[in-house]
Design a protein around this motif. Structure first.
Motif, PDB file in Angstrom:
ATOM      1  N   SER A 307      -2.654 -22.008   9.675  1.00 14.91           N
ATOM      2  CA  SER A 307      -2.042 -21.953  11.014  1.00 14.91           C
ATOM      3  C   SER A 307      -0.577 -21.531  10.920  1.00 14.91           C
ATOM      4  CB  SER A 307      -2.153 -23.321  11.709  1.00 14.91           C
ATOM      5  OG  SER A 307      -3.499 -23.657  11.920  1.00 14.91           O
ATOM      6  N   TYR A 308       0.156 -22.082   9.970  1.00 16.23           N
ATOM      7  CA  TYR A 308       1.572 -21.741   9.837  1.00 16.23           C
ATOM      8  C   TYR A 308       1.746 -20.247   9.564  1.00 16.23           C
ATOM      9  CZ  TYR A 308       6.369 -21.497   8.225  1.00 16.23           C
ATOM     10  OH  TYR A 308       7.695 -21.141   8.075  1.00 16.23           O
ATOM     11  N   ASN A 310      -0.298 -17.890  10.375  1.00 14.53           N
ATOM     12  CA  ASN A 310      -0.947 -17.098  11.436  1.00 14.53           C
ATOM     13  C   ASN A 310      -2.233 -16.394  10.996  1.00 14.53           C
ATOM     14  OD1 ASN A 310       1.033 -17.703  13.421  1.00 14.53           O
ATOM     15  ND2 ASN A 310       2.387 -16.135  12.548  1.00 14.53           N
ATOM     16  N   TYR A 311      -2.969 -17.000  10.084  1.00 11.12           N
ATOM     17  CA  TYR A 311      -4.215 -16.382   9.652  1.00 11.12           C
ATOM     18  C   TYR A 311      -5.351 -16.576  10.651  1.00 11.12           C
ATOM     19  CZ  TYR A 311      -2.345 -15.222   5.112  1.00 11.12           C
ATOM     20  OH  TYR A 311      -1.597 -14.661   4.104  1.00 11.12           O
ATOM     21  N   THR A 312      -5.193 -17.495  11.590  1.00 13.26           N
ATOM     22  CA  THR A 312      -6.266 -17.748  12.559  1.00 13.26           C
ATOM     23  C   THR A 312      -5.960 -17.116  13.911  1.00 13.26           C
ATOM     24  OG1 THR A 312      -5.226 -19.854  13.188  1.00 13.26           O
ATOM     25  CG2 THR A 312      -6.863 -19.920  11.433  1.00 13.26           C
ATOM     26  N   LYS A 313      -4.907 -16.287  14.003  1.00 10.95           N
ATOM     27  CA  LYS A 313      -4.525 -15.646  15.258  1.00 10.95           C
ATOM     28  C   LYS A 313      -5.116 -14.243  15.357  1.00 10.95           C
ATOM     29  CE  LYS A 313      -1.847 -19.162  16.209  1.00 10.95           C
ATOM     30  NZ  LYS A 313      -2.201 -20.136  17.252  1.00 10.95           N
ATOM     31  N   ASP A 314      -4.931 -13.642  16.546  1.00  5.15           N
ATOM     32  CA  ASP A 314      -5.288 -12.238  16.782  1.00  5.15           C
ATOM     33  C   ASP A 314      -6.772 -11.951  16.556  1.00  5.15           C
ATOM     34  OD1 ASP A 314      -2.598 -11.662  17.320  1.00  5.15           O
ATOM     35  OD2 ASP A 314      -2.186 -11.384  15.184  1.00  5.15           O
ATOM     36  N   ILE A 315      -7.625 -12.846  17.027  1.00  2.31           N
ATOM     37  CA  ILE A 315      -9.067 -12.589  16.969  1.00  2.31           C
ATOM     38  C   ILE A 315      -9.421 -11.633  18.100  1.00  2.31           C
ATOM     39  CG2 ILE A 315     -11.353 -13.653  17.128  1.00  2.31           C
ATOM     40  CD1 ILE A 315     -10.116 -16.224  16.073  1.00  2.31           C
ATOM     41  N   LYS A 316     -10.173 -10.597  17.789  1.00  3.21           N
ATOM     42  CA  LYS A 316     -10.501  -9.613  18.816  1.00  3.21           C
ATOM     43  C   LYS A 316     -11.372 -10.258  19.895  1.00  3.21           C
ATOM     44  CE  LYS A 316     -14.667  -7.771  16.561  1.00  3.21           C
ATOM     45  NZ  LYS A 316     -15.317  -6.573  16.003  1.00  3.21           N
TER      46      LYS A 316
END
Length: 324
Positions: A307-308, A310-316
């Motif tokens: 989370s820190y 940003n690996y779980t962000k920007d999901i299409k």
């Protein structure tokens, strides 16, 4: 001048094609016998060959080859056969990180498999991912596995000292509870020495002098490829395999008077934030330039790390799922 040559080349090719078309038309409507047909056809093909050869000589060469990587790194994650869930998580973590300037290959490292389930399930992993190294040793942590890993990779990847360029510039050993951020790793390795190089987190935690420290902490450390070849040929390393693996590596290099190019990556390599106790004094908060976070033990810890950064962000967006 280059544009003019290109136009001439295209014009010649067009003339050759026109000649061939005329020949085909003549063949279609003439009453020549078979031998005459073949002779005329061969003449037309010769015209095409001549103009094609001239075109290839005058056209500027294409430059489509990919640029060479700044360096090549093999990461070996020393783990246990039964840790299927952790391997699959790490495949996602490293698969979603795209190196920008380097070639980085990640492999999972075991000793010999003796359990039938492990043999079957890891065979599936090999067929699907091809990212497994199985060493000729008995599974252990501090009884020679690290020595076997470093001493085996030059042979496994076809490197013979002094005969040709090695397949990698560097080889890393990492734990399966270490998150390695490839962007930070690339940035700190791109200008590092390519030979006699020892890179990592200096132990103990408060030590900042790379040349008085005994060793790099075992969370993750990098050796230049020539040091792996040195380990393979060192009788001292071969006879000193049992004990804390990271401390032993430092001892080998001290005895052999090698690894003179040392790189300390504090504070960008550290233990998971909030760790307490005498073995967790290397802990601090996450920082943007992180290279590695150690002691990421639980899934909840991995959640905070991912989370820190940003690996779980920007999901299409998709109608197939809903993730708030």
């Amino acid at each position: 001048m280059e544009k003019l040559q290109k136009k001439i080349a295209v014009g010649r090719a067009a003339v050759g094609l026109s000649v061939f078309i005329v020949i085909v038309v003549v063949l279609s409507f003439s009453s020549m016998n078979q031998l005459e047909h073949r002779a005329l056809l061969n003449a037309g093909l010769a015209v095409i060959d001549r103009f094609t050869a001239r075109t290839s000589q005058t056209a500027p060469p294409s430059n489509c080859s990919a640029p060479l990587p700044a360096f090549r790194l093999l990461i070996g994650i020393l783990t246990l056969p039964q840790k299927y869930e952790r391997r699959n998580l790490l495949r996602l973590v490293y698969g979603l990180q795209t190196p920008k300037i380097a070639q980085i290959d990640v492999k999972f490292v075991f000793c010999n498999l003796t359990n039938e389930e492990h043999l079957a399930f890891i065979a599936l992993e090999i067929k699907r991912y091809d990212d497994i190294i199985i060493l000729n040793c008995t599974e252990n942590m501090d009884s020679g596995k690290t020595y076997t890993y470093f001493s085996s990779v030059p042979h496994l990847f076809g490197s013979t000292p002094g005969t040709r360029s090695p397949p990698y510039d560097y080889v890393m050993k990492a734990d399966d509870d270490t998150f390695v951020r490839l962007a930070g790793l690339e940035e700190t390795l791109k200008d590092a020495a390519r030979e006699d190089m020892y890179y990592g987190f200096l132990a103990p935690c408060d030590n900042m002098d790379a040349f008085t420290a005994n060793y790099m902490a075992g969370m993750a450390y990098v050796l230049s490829w020539d040091l792996a070849e040195w380990i393979r040929s060192s009788n001292y390393a071969k006879s000193h395999q049992v004990g804390p693996e990271d401390l032993l590596v430092g001892d080998w290099f001290r005895a052999g008077k090698v690894a003179k190019n040392r790189y300390n990556n504090k504070p960008t390599m550290y233990d998971f934030p909030g760790a307490v106790g005498p073995d967790h004094t290397c802990s601090h908060d996450f920082i943007p330039g992180t290279v590695a976070v150690h002691r990421v033990k639980r899934n909840r810890d991995w959640l905070l790390v991912l989370s820190y950064f940003n690996y779980t962000k920007d999901i299409k967006p998709s109608s197939l799922y809903h993730i708030p």
